[in-house]
Design an enzyme around this catalytic site. Structure first.
Site, PDB file in Angstrom:
ATOM      1  N   ASN A  14     -10.292  -0.319   0.487  1.00  0.00           N
ATOM      2  CA  ASN A  14      -8.835  -0.204   0.434  1.00  0.00           C
ATOM      3  C   ASN A  14      -8.345  -0.736  -0.913  1.00  0.00           C
ATOM      4  OD1 ASN A  14      -6.069  -0.537   0.714  1.00  0.00           O
ATOM      5  ND2 ASN A  14      -6.174  -1.437   2.762  1.00  0.00           N
ATOM      6  N   CYS A  33       0.816  -1.225   0.000  1.00  0.00           N
ATOM      7  CA  CYS A  33       0.000   0.000   0.000  1.00  0.00           C
ATOM      8  C   CYS A  33       0.847   1.272   0.000  1.00  0.00           C
ATOM      9  CB  CYS A  33      -0.940   0.022   1.191  1.00  0.00           C
ATOM     10  SG  CYS A  33      -1.929  -1.459   1.322  1.00  0.00           S
ATOM     11  N   HIS A  44      -3.460   7.041   3.101  1.00  0.00           N
ATOM     12  CA  HIS A  44      -3.845   5.776   2.464  1.00  0.00           C
ATOM     13  C   HIS A  44      -5.233   5.401   2.980  1.00  0.00           C
ATOM     14  CE1 HIS A  44      -4.152   1.737   1.233  1.00  0.00           C
ATOM     15  NE2 HIS A  44      -3.784   1.192   2.367  1.00  0.00           N
TER      16      HIS A  44
HETATM   17  O1  UT7 Z   1      -3.561  -1.406   3.668  1.00  0.00           O
HETATM   18  C1  UT7 Z   1      -3.209  -1.979   4.876  1.00  0.00           C
HETATM   19  C2  UT7 Z   1      -4.118  -3.126   5.117  1.00  0.00           C
HETATM   20  N1  UT7 Z   1      -4.649  -3.338   6.379  1.00  0.00           N
HETATM   21  C3  UT7 Z   1      -5.269  -2.486   7.215  1.00  0.00           C
HETATM   22  O2  UT7 Z   1      -5.270  -1.304   7.092  1.00  0.00           O
HETATM   23  C4  UT7 Z   1      -6.035  -3.107   8.341  1.00  0.00           C
HETATM   24  C5  UT7 Z   1      -5.773  -2.495   9.678  1.00  0.00           C
HETATM   25  N2  UT7 Z   1      -6.699  -3.047  10.643  1.00  0.00           N
HETATM   26  C6  UT7 Z   1      -8.009  -2.728  10.654  1.00  0.00           C
HETATM   27  O3  UT7 Z   1      -8.441  -1.908   9.870  1.00  0.00           O
HETATM   28  C7  UT7 Z   1      -8.892  -3.343  11.722  1.00  0.00           C
HETATM   29  O4  UT7 Z   1      -8.087  -4.050  12.624  1.00  0.00           O
HETATM   30  C8  UT7 Z   1      -9.977  -4.285  11.135  1.00  0.00           C
HETATM   31  C9  UT7 Z   1     -11.013  -3.455  10.398  1.00  0.00           C
HETATM   32  C10 UT7 Z   1      -9.362  -5.293  10.199  1.00  0.00           C
HETATM   33  C11 UT7 Z   1     -10.691  -5.017  12.267  1.00  0.00           C
HETATM   34  O5  UT7 Z   1     -11.224  -4.099  13.197  1.00  0.00           O
HETATM   35  P1  UT7 Z   1     -10.972  -4.277  14.754  1.00  0.00           P
HETATM   36  O6  UT7 Z   1     -11.705  -3.216  15.432  1.00  0.00           O
HETATM   37  O7  UT7 Z   1      -9.480  -4.364  14.974  1.00  0.00           O
HETATM   38  O8  UT7 Z   1     -11.680  -5.646  15.025  1.00  0.00           O
HETATM   39  P2  UT7 Z   1     -11.050  -7.000  15.587  1.00  0.00           P
HETATM   40  O9  UT7 Z   1     -10.133  -7.629  14.594  1.00  0.00           O
HETATM   41  O10 UT7 Z   1     -10.531  -6.714  16.959  1.00  0.00           O
HETATM   42  O11 UT7 Z   1     -12.339  -7.886  15.681  1.00  0.00           O
HETATM   43  C12 UT7 Z   1     -13.438  -7.573  16.546  1.00  0.00           C
HETATM   44  C13 UT7 Z   1     -14.502  -8.626  16.370  1.00  0.00           C
HETATM   45  C14 UT7 Z   1     -13.955 -10.042  16.425  1.00  0.00           C
HETATM   46  O12 UT7 Z   1     -14.875 -10.848  17.129  1.00  0.00           O
HETATM   47  P3  UT7 Z   1     -14.609 -11.248  18.671  1.00  0.00           P
HETATM   48  O13 UT7 Z   1     -13.298 -11.977  18.651  1.00  0.00           O
HETATM   49  O14 UT7 Z   1     -14.535  -9.930  19.399  1.00  0.00           O
HETATM   50  O15 UT7 Z   1     -15.782 -12.070  18.987  1.00  0.00           O
HETATM   51  C15 UT7 Z   1     -13.935 -10.477  14.974  1.00  0.00           C
HETATM   52  O16 UT7 Z   1     -14.076 -11.864  14.810  1.00  0.00           O
HETATM   53  O17 UT7 Z   1     -15.129  -8.498  15.100  1.00  0.00           O
HETATM   54  C16 UT7 Z   1     -15.138  -9.751  14.427  1.00  0.00           C
HETATM   55  N3  UT7 Z   1     -15.079  -9.517  12.986  1.00  0.00           N
HETATM   56  C17 UT7 Z   1     -16.175  -9.279  12.247  1.00  0.00           C
HETATM   57  N4  UT7 Z   1     -17.468  -9.224  12.556  1.00  0.00           N
HETATM   58  C18 UT7 Z   1     -18.326  -8.945  11.552  1.00  0.00           C
HETATM   59  C19 UT7 Z   1     -13.994  -9.463  12.195  1.00  0.00           C
HETATM   60  N5  UT7 Z   1     -14.362  -9.192  10.933  1.00  0.00           N
HETATM   61  C20 UT7 Z   1     -15.702  -9.072  10.933  1.00  0.00           C
HETATM   62  C21 UT7 Z   1     -16.655  -8.794   9.940  1.00  0.00           C
HETATM   63  N6  UT7 Z   1     -17.937  -8.737  10.301  1.00  0.00           N
HETATM   64  N7  UT7 Z   1     -16.319  -8.552   8.661  1.00  0.00           N
END
Ligand code: UT7
Length: 310
Positions: free
Chosen positions: A265, A112, A235
């Site tokens: 993204n 990215c 980004h």
């Molecule tokens: O270009 C660079 C590429 N990457 C990035 O920029 C990504 C950087 N990271 C992020 O943007 C965030 O970490 C995410 C958007 C990927 C995730 O958000 P988060 O607030 O960090 O959520 P999390 O990973 O802590 O997950 C929270 C909960 C989890 O459930 P439990 O374990 O709390 O029960 C996940 O399993 O949300 C769940 N979850 C979802 N629920 C519904 C993860 N993905 C999804 C989904 N829909 N799509």
């Protein structure tokens, strides 16, 4: 010599995939995606449209906008992690398709941050007098390396391309300072085997810290203060990450690019796509002081401070 952008272009596929559509095949919700990422929909390229096709459409626009002939281009740099094949490079394919007969061509792999790496590389060649015009493209078909059964990544990414022609600009304009960086020890948090694999929380923490810090550093390096910044193009990965960078610079909401809602993204394409849309909408004006900042797989990062205009 001052080096900047003299032409811009972008292409996004027509097909829109909304969060509601993803709800049908994944255990996710529009509400979760919007509140955690700011994404409402993304563009997905048709099966017969590869990364090089999107790159070509964006590149042609940028060359026309720069008002130069393809034969005048000295170098083509395409930032991508989704090339049509490992070789020939996208840049070589574009070189042939646009008829850039004298251009050298290579791709840049910095995920990215790739477009920031491309612009900074182009600046060196122009500044030292070796080359006059360089075409820099950011193009991705992330949909082909996305696991559509993995809700933790499938909701995040989209396809598209952006391009700029770089060349000499009037004194005081163009790239005023930059920073590129890498930390290979974080590579394990974001990588591709068959599909994109990511430790979202680790990448999130890295991104929030890195985007803010490198934005501040490029501003200070050029002898400016954050109060002098007119516009921020981060980004477009996640609105929460982008907001952290905006707040670090104390900028109002309207002074930050925000295309993540409609495109998701698009990796190396996200900054140039945003740049074009902000220019077209009049959010970026002649002589504005702009910070662009990216981060991504590698892990890598890159930031550029630039005075807009030819
Ligand atoms: O270009 C660079 C590429 N990457 C990035 O920029 C990504 C950087 N990271 C992020 O943007 C965030 O970490 C995410 C958007 C990927 C995730 O958000 P988060 O607030 O960090 O959520 P999390 O990973 O802590 O997950 C929270 C909960 C989890 O459930 P439990 O374990 O709390 O029960 C996940 O399993 O949300 C769940 N979850 C979802 N629920 C519904 C993860 N993905 C999804 C989904 N829909 N799509």
């Amino acid at each position: 010599m001052d080096v900047g952008v003299i032409g811009i272009g972008r292409y996004v596929p027509e097909k829109v995939v909304t969060n509601q559509e993803l709800e049908k095949t994944l255990d996710t919700s529009d509400e979760w995606i919007r509140t955690r990422t700011g994404i409402r929909e993304r563009r997905i390229a048709a099966a017969d449209m590869n990364t090089s096709h999107m790159a070509l459409l964006a590149a042609k626009q940028a060359i026309e906008d720069a008002n130069i002939q393809p034969e005048e281009i000295d170098l083509i740099l395409t930032a991508t992690v989704t090339p049509d094949q490992s070789f020939p490079s996208i840049s070589c394919m574009i070189q042939e398709k646009i008829g850039a007969k004298k251009a050298a061509a290579m791709d840049i792999s910095a995920a990215c941050s790739g477009f920031m790496y491309g612009m900074v590389t182009a600046k060196q060649f122009i500044e030292n007098g070796v080359y006059k015009y360089i075409l820099v493209i950011g193009a991705e078909k992330l949909s082909k390396i996305t696991d559509w059964d993995d809700r933790s990544t499938a909701v995040l990414f989209g396809d598209g391309a952006g391009a700029v022609v770089m060349g000499q600009v009037s004194p005081g304009r163009g790239i005023l300072s930059f920073e590129l960086g890498a930390d290979g020890s974080g590579g394990k948090h974001l990588y591709q085997e068959k599909y994109i694999s990511m430790n979202g929380r680790e990448v999130f923490k890295f991104a929030v810290r890195q985007m803010g810090e490198s934005a501040v550093r490029v501003i200070e390096k050029a002898g400016f203060t954050k109060e002098e910044i007119d516009f921020l193009i981060p980004h477009q990965a996640n609105i929460r990450i982008m907001e952290a960078a905006r707040q670090r610079l104390d900028l109002p909401v309207e002074k930050m690019s925000n295309t993540v809602g409609k495109y998701g993204n698009t990796s190396a394409a996200s900054i140039p796509i945003s740049m074009v849309e902000d220019l077209e909408a009049g959010r970026i004006k002649e002589d504005d002081l702009i910070v662009m900042v990216g981060f991504g797989g590698g892990l890598t990062w890159g930031a550029i401070l630039m005075r807009w205009g030819k």
